[in-house]
Design a protein around this motif. Structure first.
Motif, mmCIF file in Angstrom:
data_model
loop_
_atom_site.group_PDB
_atom_site.id
_atom_site.type_symbol
_atom_site.label_atom_id
_atom_site.label_comp_id
_atom_site.label_asym_id
_atom_site.label_seq_id
_atom_site.Cartn_x
_atom_site.Cartn_y
_atom_site.Cartn_z
ATOM 1 N N GLY A 105 11.697 3.394 0.047
ATOM 2 C CA GLY A 105 10.932 4.473 -0.590
ATOM 3 C C GLY A 105 11.844 5.578 -1.058
ATOM 4 N N PRO A 106 11.340 6.696 -1.530
ATOM 5 C CA PRO A 106 9.956 6.909 -1.951
ATOM 6 C C PRO A 106 9.704 6.287 -3.323
ATOM 7 C CG PRO A 106 11.254 8.918 -2.220
ATOM 8 C CD PRO A 106 12.155 7.901 -1.604
ATOM 9 N N ASP A 107 8.477 5.804 -3.483
ATOM 10 C CA ASP A 107 8.052 5.175 -4.728
ATOM 11 C C ASP A 107 8.999 4.044 -5.137
ATOM 12 O OD1 ASP A 107 6.317 4.767 -6.774
ATOM 13 O OD2 ASP A 107 7.082 6.368 -8.056
ATOM 14 N N ASN A 108 9.424 3.241 -4.155
ATOM 15 C CA ASN A 108 10.317 2.093 -4.388
ATOM 16 C C ASN A 108 11.654 2.454 -5.031
ATOM 17 O OD1 ASN A 108 8.573 0.336 -3.247
ATOM 18 N ND2 ASN A 108 7.741 -0.479 -5.155
ATOM 19 N N ALA A 109 12.012 3.735 -4.997
ATOM 20 C CA ALA A 109 13.223 4.165 -5.697
ATOM 21 C C ALA A 109 14.492 3.608 -5.063
ATOM 22 C CB ALA A 109 13.299 5.687 -5.738
ATOM 23 N N LEU A 161 0.828 -1.208 0.000
ATOM 24 C CA LEU A 161 0.000 0.000 0.000
ATOM 25 C C LEU A 161 0.861 1.257 0.000
ATOM 26 C CD1 LEU A 161 -2.900 -1.006 2.415
ATOM 27 C CD2 LEU A 161 -3.026 -0.650 -0.048
ATOM 28 N N MET A 162 1.999 1.161 0.683
ATOM 29 C CA MET A 162 2.911 2.310 0.710
ATOM 30 C C MET A 162 3.420 2.604 -0.699
ATOM 31 S SD MET A 162 4.574 4.379 2.822
ATOM 32 C CE MET A 162 4.797 3.621 4.435
ATOM 33 N N SER A 163 3.817 1.577 -1.419
ATOM 34 C CA SER A 163 4.343 1.853 -2.761
ATOM 35 C C SER A 163 3.212 2.230 -3.703
ATOM 36 C CB SER A 163 5.194 0.692 -3.280
ATOM 37 O OG SER A 163 4.406 -0.389 -3.649
ATOM 38 N N LEU A 164 2.012 1.714 -3.429
ATOM 39 C CA LEU A 164 0.845 2.118 -4.216
ATOM 40 C C LEU A 164 0.578 3.618 -4.026
ATOM 41 C CD1 LEU A 164 -2.436 0.149 -4.544
ATOM 42 C CD2 LEU A 164 -2.570 2.533 -3.962
ATOM 43 N N ARG A 165 0.619 4.042 -2.763
ATOM 44 C CA ARG A 165 0.366 5.452 -2.498
ATOM 45 C C ARG A 165 1.406 6.328 -3.188
ATOM 46 N NH1 ARG A 165 2.318 7.591 2.910
ATOM 47 N NH2 ARG A 165 4.189 7.631 1.621
ATOM 48 N N ASP A 166 2.673 5.909 -3.086
ATOM 49 C CA ASP A 166 3.739 6.688 -3.739
ATOM 50 C C ASP A 166 3.518 6.745 -5.240
ATOM 51 O OD1 ASP A 166 4.906 7.219 -1.382
ATOM 52 O OD2 ASP A 166 6.646 5.900 -1.638
ATOM 53 N N SER A 167 3.092 5.609 -5.792
ATOM 54 C CA SER A 167 2.861 5.568 -7.233
ATOM 55 C C SER A 167 1.737 6.535 -7.610
ATOM 56 C CB SER A 167 2.520 4.131 -7.623
ATOM 57 O OG SER A 167 2.096 4.068 -8.940
ATOM 58 N N VAL A 168 0.745 6.669 -6.720
ATOM 59 C CA VAL A 168 -0.347 7.606 -6.997
ATOM 60 C C VAL A 168 0.125 9.052 -6.844
ATOM 61 C CG1 VAL A 168 -2.584 8.434 -6.193
ATOM 62 C CG2 VAL A 168 -2.156 5.977 -6.359
ATOM 63 N N ILE A 169 0.745 9.355 -5.717
ATOM 64 C CA ILE A 169 1.046 10.773 -5.483
ATOM 65 C C ILE A 169 2.211 11.277 -6.327
ATOM 66 C CG2 ILE A 169 -0.016 10.830 -3.192
ATOM 67 C CD1 ILE A 169 2.741 10.818 -1.974
ATOM 68 N N TYR A 170 3.181 10.418 -6.614
ATOM 69 C CA TYR A 170 4.317 10.909 -7.398
ATOM 70 C C TYR A 170 4.053 10.847 -8.901
ATOM 71 C CZ TYR A 170 7.241 11.105 -3.241
ATOM 72 O OH TYR A 170 7.769 11.428 -2.022
ATOM 73 N N ASN A 171 3.282 9.836 -9.321
ATOM 74 C CA ASN A 171 3.110 9.663 -10.763
ATOM 75 C C ASN A 171 1.676 9.854 -11.232
ATOM 76 O OD1 ASN A 171 5.850 8.871 -10.753
ATOM 77 N ND2 ASN A 171 5.229 6.806 -10.181
#
Lengths: 303, 453, 289
Positions: C238-242, B421-431
C-alpha cells in the motif's frame, strides 16, 4: 538507462567542444586546495546522509523508551541504556544463533571461494569451444527470482533428507554463483597469458597453474568474494526461514524478530540487536576493504 | 594479504569450536524425530490424551508472548511427560511466507501450528492442506456445545469436518477520550451508538486551524478500522455466501461503508490524515495518535487497554461497542482469533490436539487474559480471570457474546479478498473512484478465484 | 586438434561444479516452475494442467499485474537511474587523490548494506515518519514541509528510492574499483589539453566506467525485480497499491493466495523481461562505445 543517454549525446558532440584555454599557473595551486576543500565538503555531506540512519540505529539502541519517541527527536540519549543490550542478548538465544550464523557463513565462504575460482578459471584461462555461449547461460541464471525455485528446491532438499540441517544453506554454495563467477573471470582474464604459457612449457597441468600461479595472484578478488558472501549469508532471511525447521539451528537474522512480541514490541532491544549484528561486519570490512576494492576489475588491466 | 588469511583462520577456528557444541544439538534432534515416529502409532491407538510421546509445534510469537508460551509448554511437559519440539515460525506460524506450505508439500510438516491469522488458516483448510481434527477432539473429550457460538463456523469447513481450533480471541471496541468529550460538550456517558452519532461526535471533536489539522475526532481506517472486513461487517455486509459459493461484494451495505469512508477522505484529505496519524511503533509507543491526543476516538482491540496503561497512563478513556448504522450489526465486532491447526501429514495429531485443548483452557490462558483482556472461547468462565468490575472487560465480554460478532468472509480466498478490499478502499479514498463499479469488478474477480479453486 | 579436445575436457572439468549446480539447483527447479506455470497448483493437491491460461490472465485480465509492473519499472527507470548518478558521484569523490581518512569514508558508505532486513525496515519507517521522523525534521529546519512518505501513494516509491540509494554501498565499491582501473595518463593528457573537471568526467571517466555501469545496471535491475522484504514489512504493497512490487505480488500469489501456478507464470514473464532488458542494456552500452 536514462542517465546514460545524455552522456551518449556528450560523447557524440565531443569534437565540437573547444578545449578551454590553459589556465594561469599561479592559480593552479590555489585551485587545487580549493578543489580538495570542495571534495571534503561534499564527501562529508554525503557521508552524513549515509551515516545518519545508522547513527539513529545506534543512538536508538541506547535510548530509554521515552527518548525513543521524543518529538523533536533526541539525538544523543542523556543516559546510555546499556541494559538494552544485556536484555536483548538474553531475550533470545543470541550466542547459539550467532554460532549457527558463523558456521553457515564460514562454510559458504569456503564453498564460494573454492567453487567459483575453479569455475571462473574454466571460463577465462582455458580456450574451449562454446565457452562464451555457456558463460551467457551463467549470467542468465542471475535473473532467477528465488521465490520461484524455492518450492522445487525445498522438495529436492527434502528428498535427500537435508531439511532441518544446514546443508541446504551451505552445499549449493559449493556449486558456483554467477555473480562471483563473473567477478573472478574478469580478474583472471587480466592476468597475463604468458604466465600460464611459460608454466605449460615447463609441463605444468592446468590444475597446477591454477593452484600455483593464478590463485596466489588473486587474493584481492578472493577477499571480495569472501566479503560479499559473508554479507549475503549474514543477512539472509528467507533461506534459513524456509529450510531450517529447528530453533536450535536458527540464525541471527531470524532471531532478531524474536524480540518483538506482537503485543509489546521492544524497539530499543531490536535496535540493539541490529547494531550487534552490524558492528562485527563493519570491523571486518574495515580491515579488508583495501584488497576488496583492488580486486574488482572490469577492464582486465589489473593483475 | 595476510589479514584475509588471519580472518579466515579465525572464522575456521570459531566454527570448529562451535561445531563441537552443535553436534550435540544435532543428535538431540535426531533422537527427537525418532521418538515422534515411534510414539505416533501408539498414540493414535491409545488416544486417551495423556499418552506420553512427542510432537512438533510451531508458534509465531516472540517477546512476552513467547515467554508465556514457553511457560505453558513446560508446564504441559511436566504434567504429561510429553516432550514438545517447539519451533519459532514468524510472522504467523509460517502461513504467509510459504514455510508451512513448503513443509506440507515436502511431507515434513509439524504436528501442530498456532497462527494469529485465522483467515489464512481457514483458506489453508479449504485448500486441503490441513488434517480434520474431529476424531482427535472427540478422543480428548471435547464437546462443541461448550464453545461460544461465534467460534463454531470458523472451526468447520463445508465438508462438515473441523479443521481449526481456536485458542483465544480478541474483539474490537470504540475507545474515546473522556476529557475531549467533555471539552467538546459531549456526554462521555453517552458514547455514539449509530454512525450518525459517530459522525456528529467526530465533527464536534475535530479541530482544524486553517489548513492545519490539530485534532481529528475520528478516522474510520485507523487501527482496527484498517482491517479489510471490520466496517463492512459492522455495516451488515456478508462478503461471501457459502451455500451458493457466491462472492457478494456488490451490495448496498458495502457501498454505504466505502462511501461513508470516502466522506471523511474528501473532507480532510486522506494523505494528510495518514501523515498526521502515522506514528512509528503503532500502539506500542507513546507515539500513537490516540495517546498524543491527535485523535479523540479510535476503534481497536481489547489489548489496546493495556497499551494505554503502559504508554499513556494519563489518558482518561472509555470504551463502547463499535457504532453501527441502521440495518447494520449492532454491538458487533470482527474477532481476532488465534487458531491451532494440524497440517496434513502430521505424524502425531492426537498429541497435538491434546496440547491444543490443554492450551486453550482458561486457567492456563488466565495469565494471558489477565494482561491483555483477551477472551477465551468457552462459554463457562473461570475464577482465574481477574477482571471483575472492569469497565473494559465487561464490554469485551458483552461484545464477544453478541450474536452479531463473528469471523467474516470465511472462504478459501479470505486473504486475497482482504487485499482486494484494501486496495479498493485506497482507490476510493485516495482517488474518489466510484464505489459500486469497483465493488462489481472486485466481486467478479473474486468469484473467478472461488470458481477456480 | 589434440589441444582443442584437451582444452574442452579441461574447461568442462573446471566448470563441472557449476554444471552440477546448474542442473540440480537451477535447471530442475526452473523447469518444474515452467511446468507449474501451465497448471493450477496450490502446492497441496496435484497440479492440474491448464495450458496457457495463467499467462493469458496475467497479460490480458489482471490489471493489478500492470500496476505492479509499472511500480517495478518506476523503481528501475527512476530509482536505479538516480542511484547510479549518486553512486558514481560518490565514487568519484572517494577516488580523489590526497584525501585523508579515505578508508573511513569508504566504510561509512558501505555500512548500510550490513544492517539486517528486519531492522532496516523498521529503522526506515522511523526515519521517514511524516510527523517526527529524522528526514522531515531536517527538512523542517530548512523550511520545507516534508511529504508523507510511506503514508502517501505519491511519495511511497520515492521513500523506497531513498532507501535504495542508502543501501547502494556495493555499487559505490564497484565504481570505485573501476575508477582505479582508469589509466592516469588519460587524465594527464586531458589536463594538458586544458580540459576542466566536468569535461574530464564526461569524456574520460564515464566512458571508462561503461562496463561497471553495465554491470551495476544489470545486477541493480535484478535486485529490484527480486526485492520484496522491505515492501513486505513496511507497506505490504500500500497505499493504493503504490508499492506493490513484482516480487511481492508474486510472493502473495504463491503463498497467500495459493496460486503457485500463477506465481510461476509471473516468474517466467519476469525472466523474459529481465533477459530482454539485459540485452537492451548491452546494446545501449555497445552503441555508446
Amino acid at each position: 538507462m536514462k542517465a546514460s543517454l545524455p552522456v551518449t549525446n556528450h560523447m557524440e558532440t565531443r569534437p565540437d567542444i573547444d578545449p578551454t584555454p590553459e589556465p594561469k599557473k599561479k592559480l593552479k595551486k590555489v585551485n587545487k586546495g580549493f578543489k580538495q576543500l570542495a571534495v571534503y565538503i561534499m564527501l562529508i555531506l554525503f557521508a552524513s546522509a549515509f551515516v545518519v540512519p545508522f547513527f539513529w540505529l545506534l543512538s536508538g539502541s541506547l535510548k530509554s523508551s521515552s527518548e525513543l519517541f521524543a518529538n523533536p527527536p533526541v539525538w544523543i540519549p542523556e543516559v546510555f541504556q546499556w541494559s538494552n543490550y544485556k536484555e536483548a542478548f538474553t531475550s533470545f538465544p543470541f550466542l547459539l544463533y550467532f554460532k549457527n550464523t558463523l558456521i553457515i557463513v564460514f562454510f559458504t565462504c569456503v564453498g564460494a571461494v573454492m567453487s567459483n575460482s575453479l569455475i571462473a578459471y574454466g571460463f577465462s584461462r582455458i580456450e574451449w569451444k562454446y565457452r562464451d555461449g555457456v558463460f551467457i547461460l551463467v549470467l542468465a541464471t542471475l535473473m532467477l527470482p528465488f521465490q520461484v525455485i524455492m518450492v522445487p528446491l525445498f522438495l529436492i532438499f527434502k528428498d535427500i533428507g537435508w531439511i532441518g540441517t544446514f546443508y541446504p544453506l551451505i552445499i549449493p554454495h559449493f556449486f558456483g554463483n554467477p555473480f562471483f563467477i563473473f567477478l573472478l573471470r574478469q580478474f583472471f582474464i587480466g592476468i597475463p597469458k604468458e604466465l600460464s604459457e611459460s608454466a605449460k612449457m615447463d609441463g605444468a597441468s592446468e590444475l597446477t597453474i591454477f593452484l600455483r600461479i593464478i590463485l596466489p595472484l588473486s587474493k584481492p578478488i578472493l577477499a571480495t568474494v569472501v566479503i560479499f558472501q559473508f554479507i549475503e549469508a549474514w543477512r539472509d532471511f528467507l533461506g534459513p526461514l524456509i529450510f531450517l525447521s529447528d530453533n536450535r539451528l536458527y540464525t541471527l537474522s531470524l532471531g532478531v524478530q524474536q524480540i518483538m512480541s506482537e503485543n509489546d514490541p521492544r524497539w530499543a532491544l531490536l535496535m540493539a540487536v541490529g547494531v550487534a549484528m552490524t558492528l562485527p561486519v563493519i570491523i571486518i570490512f574495515f580491515f579488508l576493504q583495501r584488497y576488496f576494492i583492488e580486486g574488482i576489475t572490469f577492464t582486465g588491466s589489473k593483475g | 594479504m595476510k589479514k584475509i588469511f588471519v580472518f579466515l583462520i579465525f572464522l575456521l577456528a570459531m566454527s570448529i569450536t562451535m561445531i563441537g557444541c552443535s553436534s550435540g544439538t544435532t543428535s538431540d534432534e535426531n533422537e527427537n524425530t525418532g521418538d515422534s515416529s515411534d510414539s505416533s502409532s501408539s498414540d493414535n491407538q491409545g488416544g486417551d490424551g495423556a499418552s506420553a510421546g512427542s510432537f512438533t509445534y510451531w508458534y509465531p510469537w516472540g517477546g512476552d508472548s513467547e515467554t508465556w508460551d514457553e511457560w505453558r509448554m513446560e508446564k504441559y511437559e511436566e504434567e504429561t511427560g510429553v516432550s514438545i519440539d517447539a519451533v519459532y515460525a514468524p510472522p504467523d506460524g509460517g502461513l504467509s511466507n510459504g514455510k508451512l506450505l513448503s513443509a506440507i508439500s515436502g511431507g515434513n510438516p509439524p504436528d501442530l501450528v498456532i497462527s494469529n491469522d485465522y483467515a489464512l488458516a481457514y483458506g489453508l483448510a479449504a485448500q486441503g492442506a490441513l488434517e480434520p481434527i474431529d476424531e482427535y477432539l472427540a478422543n480428548a473429550g471435547f464437546s462443541e456445545d461448550d464453545v461460544l457460538e461465534g467460534f463454531v463456523p470458523l472451526m468447520k469447513q463445508e465438508d462438515g469436518n473441523t479443521y481449526l481450533f481456536p485458542q483465544d480471541s480478541n474483539v474490537n471496541l470504540l475507545y474515546y477520550n473522556v476529557e475531549m468529550f467533555e471539552e467538546a460538550g459531549l456526554d462521555p456517558d453517552q458514547p455514539p451508538q449509530t454512525i450518525e452519532e459517530l459522525d456528529a461526535a467526530a465533527e464536534a471533536l475535530t479541530k482544524v486551524e486553517g489548513d492545519e489539522i490539530e485534532r481529528l475526532g475520528f478516522i474510520p481506517w485507523l487501527d482496527a478500522g484498517d482491517g479489510s472486513y471490520l466496517w463492512g461487517w459492522v455495516f451488515g455486509a456478508n462478503f461471501f455466501d457459502p451455500e451458493n459459493n457466491q462472492v457478494t461484494l456488490n451490495q448496498q451495505a458495502l457501498i454505504d461503508t466505502y462511501e461513508w469512508m470516502d466522506g471523511y477522505a474528501q473532507k480532510y484529505n486522506p494523505e494528510k490524515i495518514k501523515s498526521f496519524t502515522s506514528g512509528f511503533g503503532g500502539a506500542f509507543s507513546p507515539d500513537h495518535p490516540f495517546f498524543t491526543g491527535k485523535v479523540a476516538m479510535t476503534v481497536n482491540g481489547n489489548w489496546f487497554a493495556n497499551a494505554l496503561k503502559l504508554y499513556s497512563p494519563d489518558t482518561e478513556y472509555r470504551v463502547a461497542a463499535i457504532p453501527s448504522p441502521e440495518g447494520g450489526r449492532e454491538n458487533a465486532t470482527t474477532f481476532g482469533t488465534n487458531v491451532f491447526l494440524v497440517p496434513k501429514g502430521a505424524e502425531n495429531p492426537q498429541a497435538a490436539i491434546d496440547f491444543a485443548l490443554y492450551g486453550s483452557k482458561q486457567d492456563i490462558l488466565a495469565d494471558n487474559i489477565n494482561t491483555w483482556r483477551s477472551i477465551s472461547i468457552w462459554k463457562e468462565t473461570t475464577d482465574a480471570i481477574e477482571w471483575e468490575n472492569d469497565h473494559v472487560y465487561d464490554m469485551v465480554l458483552d461484545v464477544a457474546a453478541s450474536s452479531n460478532s463473528g469471523h467474516p468472509a470465511l472462504t478459501s480466498i479470505a486473504g486475497q479478498m482482504a487485499d482486494e478490499l484494501m486496495s479498493l478502499r485506497d482507490s476510493v479514498i485516495y482517488n474518489d473512484n466510484n464505489v459500486a463499479d469497483l465493488l462489481q469488478a472486485a466481486e467478479e474477480k473474486m468469484q473467478k478465484e472461488v470458481d477456480e479453486n | 586438434m589434440n589441444t582443442e579436445r584437451r582444452n574442452l575436457r579441461n574447461g568442462l572439468l573446471f566448470i563441472s561444479p557449476w554444471i552440477i549446480g546448474f542442473l540440480f539447483f537451477t535447471i530442475y527447479p526452473l523447469f518444474s516452475s515452467l511446468y507449474y506455470s501451465l497448471t493450477k497448483y496450490n502446492l497441496i493437491t496435484e497440479p492440474e494442467f491448464v495450458g496457457l491460461q495463467n499467462y493469458r490472465e496475467l497479460l490480458f485480465v489482471d490489471d493489478v499485474f500492470f500496476t505492479v509492473l509499472g511500480n517495478t519499472m518506476y523503481m528501475i527507470f527512476v530509482g536505479l537511474t538516480l542511484t547510479t548518478i549518486v553512486t558514481i558521484f560518490i565514487a568519484i569523490l572517494l577516488n580523489t587523490k590526497d584525501i585523508k581518512g579515505m578508508s573511513f569514508f569508504r566504510v561509512v558508505f558501505f555500512i548500510p548494506t550490513l544492517v539486517p532486513f528486519v531492522v532496516l525496515a523498521i529503522l526506515w519507517i522511523w526515519i521517514l515518519q511524516p510527523d517526527s521522523g529524522v528526514v522531515n525534521s531536517v527538512l523542517g529546519l530548512i523550511g520545507i514541509e516534508g511529504p508523507g512518505w510511506f503514508a502517501s501513494p505519491k511519495w511511497a516509491k520515492p521513500g523506497f528510492i531513498l532507501m535504495m540509494i542508502w543501501m547502494s554501498g556495493n555499487m559505490i565499491l564497484i565504481y570505485l574499483a573501476a575508477l582505479g582501473d582508469i589509466p592516469k595518463t588519460l587524465y594527464e593528457a586531458a589536463s594538458i589539453d586544458g580540459a576542466n573537471v566536468l569535461q574530464k568526467v564526461f569524456h574520460i571517466t564515464l566512458p571508462m566506467l561503461r562496463p561497471a555501469i553495465l554491470f551495476n545496471g544489470i545486477t541493480g535491475m535484478i535486485a529490484i525485480f527480486q526485492s520484496f522484504a522491505e515492501a513486505f514489512i513496511i507497506t505490504n504493497g500500500g497505499p493504493d497499491n503504490a508499492t506493490l512490487f513484482y516480487s511481492l505480488y508474486l510472493y502473495k500469489n504463491a503463498f497467500q493466495y495459493f496460486n503457485m501456478g500463477y506465481a510461476s507464470a509471473m516468474a517466467w514473464i519476469l525472466l523474459i523481461i529481465a533477459l530482454t532488458m539485459t540485452l537492451i542494456f548491452f546494446r545501449l552500452s555497445k552503441r555508446w562505445e
